[in-house]
Scaffold this active site. Structure first.
Site, PDB file in Angstrom:
ATOM      1  CG  LEU A  91       2.927   1.185  -1.500  1.00 27.27           C
ATOM      2  CD1 LEU A  91       3.824   0.893  -0.304  1.00 27.27           C
ATOM      3  CD2 LEU A  91       2.886  -0.024  -2.439  1.00 27.27           C
ATOM      4  CG  ASP A  92      -4.230  -0.335  -2.107  1.00 24.47           C
ATOM      5  OD1 ASP A  92      -4.257   0.535  -2.994  1.00 24.47           O
ATOM      6  OD2 ASP A  92      -4.580  -1.516  -2.296  1.00 24.47           O
ATOM      7  CD  GLN A  93      -5.800   5.098   4.926  1.00 25.83           C
ATOM      8  OE1 GLN A  93      -6.633   5.405   4.080  1.00 25.83           O
ATOM      9  NE2 GLN A  93      -5.902   5.511   6.178  1.00 25.83           N
TER      10      GLN A  93
END
Length: 296
Positions: free
Chosen positions: A137-139
Site C-alpha cells: 500500500l502507498d505510504q
C-alpha cells in the site's frame, strides 16, 4: 528449515492428476512442483507417487518444502517494535495487518526501520515465522494488507493477486460529485520526468490501468466511493480520480487543494482471499480510521 502441509481431499473432489492439483488448483509454481518431484517430498496416502497419478476423494496429500529451494528463505527486515501493531486476522500461514497512514509497507535501504514489515518482524520474532510482503500500500494509504509467513506462499499469493483471486476493496473520499453512481476508469498510467514521485495518465512507458468505482454517499462538494482495482499500477486510484477532476481529499501529490497536515482519505477497507491449499476463503475488514471523515 522445512514447511509441511497435509490436506485430505473432500467428498466431492473430482478425479484430477496430482500435477494439475498442485499447479492449477493450488497455484504452486512449476519450480516448486519440480522440487517436490525431484526431492520426492510430495506423498499421496503416505507414499511418493508419480505426478500423473489420478487422485480421488479422501486421498491424503502431504507436501514438504525445503528452505534451500528458495532464493530468499529468510527476509532481511530488521525487527522494530516501536509501533502499536494491529493484526486483524492470523493463522499459521499468513496474517492481515491494519497498516497505519504514514507508515511504509516495507523498508527500502539496508538497516532501515519504521516500516510495517519491520514491525511485523518484531511481532513474529519469537516464532518460527517471518513476514514476506506479496503486495503493498502507498505510504499514506491505510488499511488491510496481506502478509505471508513463509516463502512457499510468496509465488502462490503473487499469482492470486495477479489473477484477481485476492479481492481488495478500497474506500476514498474525493472532491466533487459524479454524474453517474458507478463507473469504470480505463486510462493508461506512466511515469513523468517532471516529478519522479508522481505518475500521470499517458505518461512515459504507460501501461493500461482499470479502476471500478461506486458512489456510496455524496454532498455538493465531496463523494465517498467504493473502489475495486482491475490492475495494480503505482498510485492508480489517486491518479485516476485526479485525472477525472475528483482528486482524493488529503492527497499531497495529486490534489491542488491539499492543505498541510491533511491525511489521505484512501483506505484499504476489505480484503477477500483464499486460504492456501484449500477451497476456503476469508474476508477481513479493516476499521475505518477516525480521521477518515465524510463531510456531513
Amino acid at each position: 528449515m522445512k514447511w509441511t502441509y497435509k490436506r485430505i481431499l473432500s467428498d466431492d473432489f473430482q478425479p484430477t492428476a496430482l500435477r494439475q492439483l498442485l499447479q492449477k488448483n493450488w497455484a504452486l509454481s512449476k519450480k516448486e512442483v519440480h522440487f517436490l518431484r525431484i526431492d520426492r517430498s510430495v506423498l499421496v496416502n503416505h507414499r511418493y507417487q508419480s505426478m500423473n497419478t489420478v487422485l480421488a476423494p479422501h486421498d491424503q496429500i502431504e507436501m514438504t518444502f525445503d528452505s534451500q529451494n528458495f532464493s530468499t528463505p529468510i527476509p532481511s527486515f530488521l525487527p522494530d517494535s516501536t509501533a502499536n501493531l494491529q493484526v486483524l486476522f492470523e493463522n499459521n500461514d499468513l496474517l492481515i495487518a491494519n497498516k497505519a497512514t504514514g507508515v511504509k509497507t516495507h523498508s527500502n535501504q539496508p538497516g532501515e526501520t519504521g516500516s510495517l514489515m519491520n514491525h511485523l518482524a518484531a511481532y513474529l520474532q519469537n516464532t518460527d515465522s517471518y513476514p514476506y510482503n506479496v503486495h503493498r500500500l502507498d505510504q499514506q494509504t491505510s488499511g488491510a494488507i496481506l502478509v505471508v509467513k513463509n516463502p512457499v506462499l510468496i509465488p502462490i499469493y503473487n499469482r492470486f493477486i495477479k489473477t484477481k483471486v485476492v479481492h481488495r476493496t478500497y474506500l476514498a473520499v474525493v472532491q466533487g460529485k459524479f454524474q453517474h453512481a458507478h463507473g469504470i476508469i480505463s486510462l493508461p498510467i506512466g511515469e513523468t520526468l517532471a516529478d519522479k514521485r508522481k505518475r500521470v495518465v499517458n505518461g512515459t512507458q504507460a501501461a493500461m490501468a482499470v479502476t471500478e468505482f461506486k458512489v456510496l454517499k455524496e454532498t455538493d462538494h465531496q463523494s465517498l466511493v467504493e473502489v475495486q482495482l482491475q490492475t495494480g499500477r503505482t498510485h492508480q486510484i489517486r491518479v485516476h480520480f485526479a485525472s477525472l477532476g475528483h482528486p482524493i481529499i488529503g492527497d499531497p501529490l495529486y490534489n491542488p487543494q491539499y492543505h498541510s497536515g491533511e491525511r489521505l482519505a484512501l483506505h484499504s477497507w476489505k480484503i477477500e482471499f483464499p486460504l492456501p491449499f484449500s477451497n476456503e476463503t476469508k474476508c477481513v475488514t479493516a476499521p475505518i480510521p477516525d480521521y477518515f471523515q465524510f463531510e456531513k
